[in-house]
Design an enzyme around this catalytic site. Structure first.
Site, PDB file in Angstrom:
ATOM      1  N   THR A  73       0.829  -1.212   0.000  1.00  0.00           N
ATOM      2  CA  THR A  73       0.000   0.000   0.000  1.00  0.00           C
ATOM      3  C   THR A  73       0.861   1.258   0.000  1.00  0.00           C
ATOM      4  O   THR A  73       2.013   1.252   0.438  1.00  0.00           O
ATOM      5  CB  THR A  73      -0.929   0.035   1.224  1.00  0.00           C
ATOM      6  OG1 THR A  73      -0.135   0.000   2.419  1.00  0.00           O
ATOM      7  CG2 THR A  73      -1.896  -1.119   1.197  1.00  0.00           C
ATOM      8  N   GLU A 115      -4.160   4.301   3.905  1.00  0.00           N
ATOM      9  CA  GLU A 115      -3.276   3.618   2.954  1.00  0.00           C
ATOM     10  C   GLU A 115      -4.089   3.100   1.780  1.00  0.00           C
ATOM     11  O   GLU A 115      -5.208   2.622   1.952  1.00  0.00           O
ATOM     12  CB  GLU A 115      -2.515   2.479   3.639  1.00  0.00           C
ATOM     13  CG  GLU A 115      -3.368   1.548   4.470  1.00  0.00           C
ATOM     14  CD  GLU A 115      -2.536   0.535   5.242  1.00  0.00           C
ATOM     15  OE1 GLU A 115      -1.489   0.113   4.731  1.00  0.00           O
ATOM     16  OE2 GLU A 115      -2.943   0.171   6.353  1.00  0.00           O
TER      17      GLU A 115
END
Length: 315
Positions: free
Chosen positions: A207, A256
């Site tokens: 991420t 994220e």
């Protein structure tokens, strides 16, 4: 669009101007209607269209302990105002000293002397000057005295008035759909991609982690379908996680984004670290859940990716 950060930066020959004032947090559809009126009045009067705003938000000066979270950062607000076609924005530094000006001092120094206002566009509830003692009647009287017209924007005709408060309420519930309706665009955050704990990479879902000082309100914890816009303005479909990930202990709250259609490996082919990116929230998929272990979480993340892809295909 020209941006000035003090009265001294405004060119002496910039006016005449049609001016409005406000905090414009979020630049929602109500703000957009006011600024559209400013542009229309300016065109009709062969004048410049200007908005006056403040930095920091006055609430941060007067009541910092209860000041509302800012929907968007100043830089993002300036970009959005430029997209609306204004000729200029005056960003006045706000302080306790500045707040001590009487309504008359404020209007004369800013609207008349600095901007050469030929008209001022306001709402019925406008307040200004020391202790917010200036109101619509004050503005009309000052206009007659100092030589500018006052144009009042009618915000009736909606079931509920567009407001920054409404946006904050919606985002606090994770209702990014309603927030988008009030804003007239999707809610977004912007900031630098920083290194995290790399737990997503270990699980097979690397991420892009937004810096803790990223601009924009963080919506309620959960997983969202959305977009990540990189520094090259490329829009990537993404599954966005907001929260502390309760499956793991000791993880601080973070935002994220897992990009769905990443370029082929190697990883270096898609390195977002250090880039300033924008994360747009399209739809909330679910709340944040503590799973019994990594295996159950991975299974759910695969489903989140499928759900995000399906939603984004429609957007």
């Amino acid at each position: 669009m020209q941006i000035w950060n003090s009265l001294n930066e405004v060119p002496q020959d910039f006016g005449p101007c049609v001016v409005t004032l406000g905090n414009f947090d979020g630049l929602h559809r109500g703000h957009q209607e006011v600024l559209a009126q400013v542009r229309a009045e300016a065109a009709a009067r062969n004048a410049r269209s200007v908005a006056l705003t403040f930095d920091p938000h006055p609430a941060l000066i007067h009541r910092p302990e209860s000041a509302p979270a800012q929907i968007m950062g100043l830089a993002d607000k300036m970009v959005a105002m430029g997209d609306l076609g204004l000729d200029g924005v005056l960003v006045m530094p706000y302080s306790l000293e500045f707040a001590q000006q009487s309504p008359e001092e404020f209007v004369k120094s800013v609207f008349v002397d600095a901007l050469g206002a030929c008209a001022v566009v306001v709402g019925h509830d406008v307040r200004f000057g020391r202790g917010n003692t200036g109101d619509l009647n004050t503005m009309v009287g000052l206009g007659a005295e100092l030589g500018f017209d006052v144009v009042v924007v009618d915000d009736e005709g909606h079931d509920r008035r567009w407001s920054s408060t409404w946006v904050r309420e919606a985002l606090g519930k994770g209702d990014v759909d309603t927030a988008a309706q009030v804003l007239g665009r999707r809610h977004s955050m912007s900031g630098e991609v920083v290194h995290g704990a790399a737990r997503g990479r270990e699980l097979g879902f690397p991420t892009a982690n937004l810096s803790p000082d990223a601009c924009g309100i963080i919506p309620a914890d959960g997983v969202y379908a959305g977009w990540l816009v990189d520094a090259d303005q490329h829009r990537w479909p993404a599954a966005i996680s907001v929260g502390s990930n309760p499956t793991f202990v000791g993880v601080s709250r973070q935002v994220e984004a897992y990009v769905l259609d990443r370029p082929a490996e190697p990883v270096e082919a898609f390195d977002l670290y250090g880039q300033h990116v924008v994360v747009e929230f399209v739809q909330r998929l679910r709340g944040m859940v503590a799973y019994t272990g990594p295996e159950a979480l991975i299974e759910q993340m695969h489903q989140d990716v499928l759900d995000s892809r399906e939603i984004l295909r429609e957007h």
